[in-house]
Design a protein around this motif. Sequence first.
Motif: not given
Length: 326
Positions: A107-108, A111-112, A117, A295
């Motif tokens: 997830a990190d 996201r980055q 998504s 997320d």
Amino acid sequence: MTLRIGFIGVGGIAQAHLKNVKESGIADVIAVSDINEQAATSSAEKYGAVAYTDSIKMLDSEKLDAVFVCVPPFAHGAIEEEVVKRGIHIFVEKPLGLDLAVVQAKADVIRQSGVISGTGYCLRYWDIAQEAKTYLADKQVALVDGYYCTSFVPTPWWRVMEKSGGQLVEQTTHIVDLLRYLGGEVTSVQAFMSLVASKDIEHLDIYDVGTVNVAFKDGGVGHVRTTFLQPDHRSGLEVMGNGFRLTVDGGTLTIVEKEKTVIKKSNVDFYKEQDLAFLQALETGDRSLILVPYDEALKTLAVTLAANESAQTGETVQLLNLGVHL
């Protein structure tokens, strides 16, 4: 410009996604990858795509706008990281995985990366789920009762806990997600599960019955029951509060109040609505069209994995202790 879509995994639910992408009018299936060469070739021929048995080779060889990841829970490896590091948008079928820490790390990365998504929690895209959400917007939810009662899935990996996570994680997760969507964030989980009546099934080590109690952040409580011992299929949930009862059962929404009862039937294919929302988000850049980004799906996975932990230890599991941000 027509969106260029790739697939990693073409079995099971991927066939519905393939069809929806092809019929969307705004996207084409460009390439498919599956470790089963025959499955990859068959789907490629059906949709006019290029077949691969190596997903990395597909990602490096094709110019893709997005990839649908439709692999079993145990088979994710580093697929998500490989997709998004190339700047390719991603749709991941549920469940996201079986190890919460691994999925949180994914997830990190997603996201980055900044990519869009989406995930396969299709029930939120039901028209009746949206009507239920609107109805409950100004109401205090006190009690939610969900259920997913169906028959055994003969797929070999599905019966193995280390590969599927069990029925709650792999199937009933849809009801858990709807419970969160309509009831609110879950803070703690207590579960009892058992293998009672299916011990004769070869190589099976998952529970065939389970009951899960949850506490919501806003003070309400909830419950989900799950089993694959039934000859038919039933799934849904009931939401109760002061002076009302709301039920989503099959394709029917029922709202009961003291003076009136409202019944509405669904008119949509939620799989198609889900896939079209993802594709339209890619086309327009409007991320709000996606109701369950990665997320958000992570939080539903956390509830089901917490239930498995509770069933094994006999303890109530606090989601904050698992590093889940509510």
